[in-house]
Design a protein around this motif. Structure first.
Motif, short mmCIF file in Angstrom:
data_model
loop_
_atom_site.label_atom_id
_atom_site.label_comp_id
_atom_site.label_asym_id
_atom_site.label_seq_id
_atom_site.Cartn_x
_atom_site.Cartn_y
_atom_site.Cartn_z
N VAL A 84 0.80 -1.18 -0.02
CA VAL A 84 -0.18 0.04 -0.11
C VAL A 84 1.06 1.29 0.07
O VAL A 84 0.73 2.22 -0.77
N ILE A 85 1.76 1.36 0.86
CA ILE A 85 2.65 2.60 1.10
C ILE A 85 3.82 2.74 0.14
O ILE A 85 3.80 3.83 -0.51
N MET A 86 4.29 1.71 -0.28
CA MET A 86 5.47 1.96 -1.07
C MET A 86 5.14 2.50 -2.60
O MET A 86 5.76 3.39 -3.19
N PRO A 87 4.07 1.83 -3.29
CA PRO A 87 3.75 2.16 -4.37
C PRO A 87 2.93 3.98 -4.36
O PRO A 87 3.47 4.48 -5.18
N ILE A 88 2.42 4.01 -3.60
CA ILE A 88 1.85 5.32 -3.17
C ILE A 88 2.74 6.59 -2.95
O ILE A 88 2.93 7.59 -3.79
N ALA A 89 3.83 6.16 -1.89
CA ALA A 89 4.85 7.06 -1.63
C ALA A 89 5.87 6.96 -2.41
O ALA A 89 7.06 7.72 -1.94
N THR A 90 6.13 6.59 -3.52
CA THR A 90 7.19 6.32 -4.12
C THR A 90 7.99 7.94 -4.65
O THR A 90 9.10 7.89 -4.76
N PRO A 91 7.09 8.73 -5.13
CA PRO A 91 7.77 10.08 -5.25
C PRO A 91 8.43 10.58 -3.90
O PRO A 91 9.42 11.32 -4.29
N GLY A 92 7.81 10.51 -2.93
CA GLY A 92 8.14 11.01 -1.50
C GLY A 92 9.69 10.15 -1.09
O GLY A 92 10.47 10.74 -0.74
N ILE A 93 9.54 8.97 -1.39
CA ILE A 93 10.78 8.06 -1.03
C ILE A 93 11.85 8.56 -2.24
O ILE A 93 13.05 8.47 -1.78
N ALA A 94 11.46 8.81 -3.35
CA ALA A 94 12.55 8.96 -4.25
C ALA A 94 13.27 10.34 -3.94
O ALA A 94 14.45 10.60 -3.84
N SER A 95 12.27 11.36 -3.73
CA SER A 95 12.98 12.62 -3.02
C SER A 95 13.75 12.56 -2.02
O SER A 95 14.77 13.34 -1.77
N THR A 96 13.31 11.91 -0.92
CA THR A 96 14.09 11.71 0.36
C THR A 96 15.01 11.09 0.18
O THR A 96 16.16 11.32 0.66
N SER A 97 15.31 9.95 -0.77
CA SER A 97 16.53 9.12 -1.16
C SER A 97 17.71 9.90 -1.61
O SER A 97 18.83 10.07 -1.32
N LEU A 98 16.97 10.82 -2.65
CA LEU A 98 18.01 11.65 -3.26
C LEU A 98 18.68 12.69 -2.32
O LEU A 98 19.86 12.93 -2.65
N ILE A 99 18.03 13.35 -1.37
CA ILE A 99 18.33 14.32 -0.61
C ILE A 99 19.59 13.78 0.30
O ILE A 99 20.41 14.39 0.45
N CYS A 100 19.16 12.49 1.01
CA CYS A 100 20.10 11.85 1.68
C CYS A 100 21.23 11.69 0.89
O CYS A 100 22.38 11.47 1.31
N PHE A 101 21.09 10.97 -0.33
CA PHE A 101 22.36 10.59 -1.06
C PHE A 101 23.18 11.76 -1.16
O PHE A 101 24.58 11.68 -1.30
N ILE A 102 22.63 13.16 -1.65
CA ILE A 102 23.51 14.31 -1.66
C ILE A 102 24.21 14.66 -0.62
O ILE A 102 25.32 15.02 -0.55
N PHE A 103 23.51 14.70 0.89
CA PHE A 103 24.32 14.94 2.12
C PHE A 103 25.05 14.08 2.36
O PHE A 103 26.28 14.36 2.78
N SER A 104 25.11 12.87 2.19
CA SER A 104 26.11 11.76 2.15
C SER A 104 27.41 11.99 1.42
O SER A 104 28.55 11.99 1.63
N TRP A 105 27.02 11.95 0.28
CA TRP A 105 28.02 12.02 -1.00
C TRP A 105 28.91 13.55 -0.97
O TRP A 105 30.05 13.44 -0.93
N ASN A 106 28.68 14.51 -0.39
CA ASN A 106 29.16 15.90 -0.21
C ASN A 106 29.85 16.02 1.05
O ASN A 106 30.53 16.87 1.35
N GLU A 107 29.66 14.94 2.12
CA GLU A 107 30.12 15.22 3.38
C GLU A 107 31.42 15.21 3.45
O GLU A 107 32.00 14.46 2.76
N LEU A 108 32.11 16.26 4.04
CA LEU A 108 33.51 16.13 4.06
C LEU A 108 34.24 16.43 5.50
O LEU A 108 35.09 15.48 5.89
N LEU A 109 33.55 16.87 6.54
CA LEU A 109 34.23 17.17 7.92
C LEU A 109 34.35 15.78 8.56
O LEU A 109 35.45 15.41 8.82
N LEU A 110 33.11 14.99 8.65
CA LEU A 110 33.37 13.65 9.35
C LEU A 110 34.48 12.63 8.60
O LEU A 110 35.45 11.99 9.17
N ALA A 111 34.41 12.83 7.37
CA ALA A 111 35.10 11.87 6.70
C ALA A 111 36.78 12.44 6.74
O ALA A 111 37.53 11.55 6.69
N GLN A 112 37.14 13.53 6.71
CA GLN A 112 38.23 14.02 6.77
C GLN A 112 38.98 13.86 8.10
O GLN A 112 40.18 13.54 8.37
N LEU A 113 38.13 14.01 9.31
CA LEU A 113 38.58 13.77 10.55
C LEU A 113 38.82 12.15 11.04
O LEU A 113 39.64 11.95 11.68
#
Length: 298
Positions: free
Chosen positions: A209-238
């Motif tokens: 029920v939820i997954m098919p209907i909330a696919t747009p929301g899951i996609a946008s949430t996943s993309l934002i989380c991916f961008i934050f993780s991909w660009n993170e520098l401070l923790l990775a450098q330390l």
């Protein structure tokens, strides 16, 4: 002999009467569209300039602004991939992919049932739970660097890519829960009631029920989380000190060489590091627009 009355196209849904002159088109929408294109081009212009610089030699890019018809060169990309320096970039790319993709999958897997419990089947004092998630973002990451370093050192997780996965998951989870809750709150409750009457349990309701209907929301949430993780520098450098766990944002400053021209190399590296995010954004463009617009109109 019959005569046909000429018709004029409708403007904004208005159809003129026979013999009535059509209304002139308003300039407001045209000016707004033109202004939108101008603003969009202003924001995209630095990216195109960086792309132009990346296809020239470092010496040419440093001494003067490259022109469209100047001789092209792949020197910057060759240096980025280590063809001329002997330092391979692929370990950093693999580490970034592991940290970003795995943490994003974990965030989505945890945030969906959490958002379900906070929206569809709200727990007691769910507002306090949401405030707790929000309060975890009050503290700057820099304030937690020393405790995180001590913890990683004591448990033997320094220079370990999986420790970054855990940190990126914890870092993005509050944002994902807030986003997913707003998406799930817009789903009609009748769908969940129908699933419950059909005997669907929690897992089947989430999957069927939820997954098919909330696919747009899951996609946008996943993309934002991916961008934050991909660009993170401070923790990775330390928390990383060798190629075994370092990510691309940590590798990028190593291309800075004040003794030699480096502008084309830095531009090529920036383009290549931004490419996965751009590809993911274009691939999920329709879902992303739908997801970001959910809940905008009630």
């Amino acid at each position: 002999m019959s005569t046909a009355t000429p018709t004029t196209p409708a403007v904004s849904g208005y159809v003129p009467a026979p013999g009535e002159a059509p209304r002139p088109k308003r300039l407001g929408p045209i000016l707004l569209t033109t202004l939108t294109w101008i603003i969009g081009l202003i924001f995209v212009a630095p990216l195109f300039f960086m792309l132009l610089v990346s296809f020239h030699k470092n010496q040419t890019a440093t001494l003067n602004t490259p022109g469209l018809f100047d001789p092209l060169s792949m020197e910057g990309y060759a240096r980025f991939f280590g063809s001329t320096t002997g330092q391979s970039t692929w370990p950093y790319i693999i580490n970034s992919l592991i940290a970003s993709v795995v943490s994003t999958l974990l965030v989505v897997a945890i945030s969906i049932p959490t958002a379900y419990a906070l929206s569809v089947r709200p727990v007691k004092k769910w507002t306090d739970v949401m405030f707790f998630f929000l309060s975890t973002k009050f503290l700057p990451v820099a304030a937690a660097l020393v405790p995180l370093f001590v913890i990683a050192n004591n448990i033997g997780m320094l220079n370990n890519i999986w420790f970054l996965v855990i940190l990126y998951t914890a870092m993005n989870l509050p944002i994902a829960v807030w986003m997913m809750r707003s998406f799930l709150a817009d789903i009609p409750p009748a769908l969940f009631e129908a699933a419950s009457l059909d005997g669907a349990g929690l897992v089947k309701t989430l999957v069927r029920v939820i997954m098919p209907i909330a696919t747009p929301g899951i996609a946008s949430t996943s993309l934002i989380c991916f961008i934050f993780s991909w660009n993170e520098l401070l923790l990775a450098q330390l928390l990383t000190s060798s190629v075994d766990a370092q990510t691309l944002p940590v590798f990028l400053p190593s291309l800075f060489d004040p003794r030699n021209p480096f502008l084309a190399t830095m531009s090529a590296a920036s383009i290549m590091i931004s490419l996965p995010v751009l590809i993911a954004g274009f691939a999920a463009q329709d879902k992303l627009v739908q997801g970001l617009s959910l809940g905008a109109v009630k």
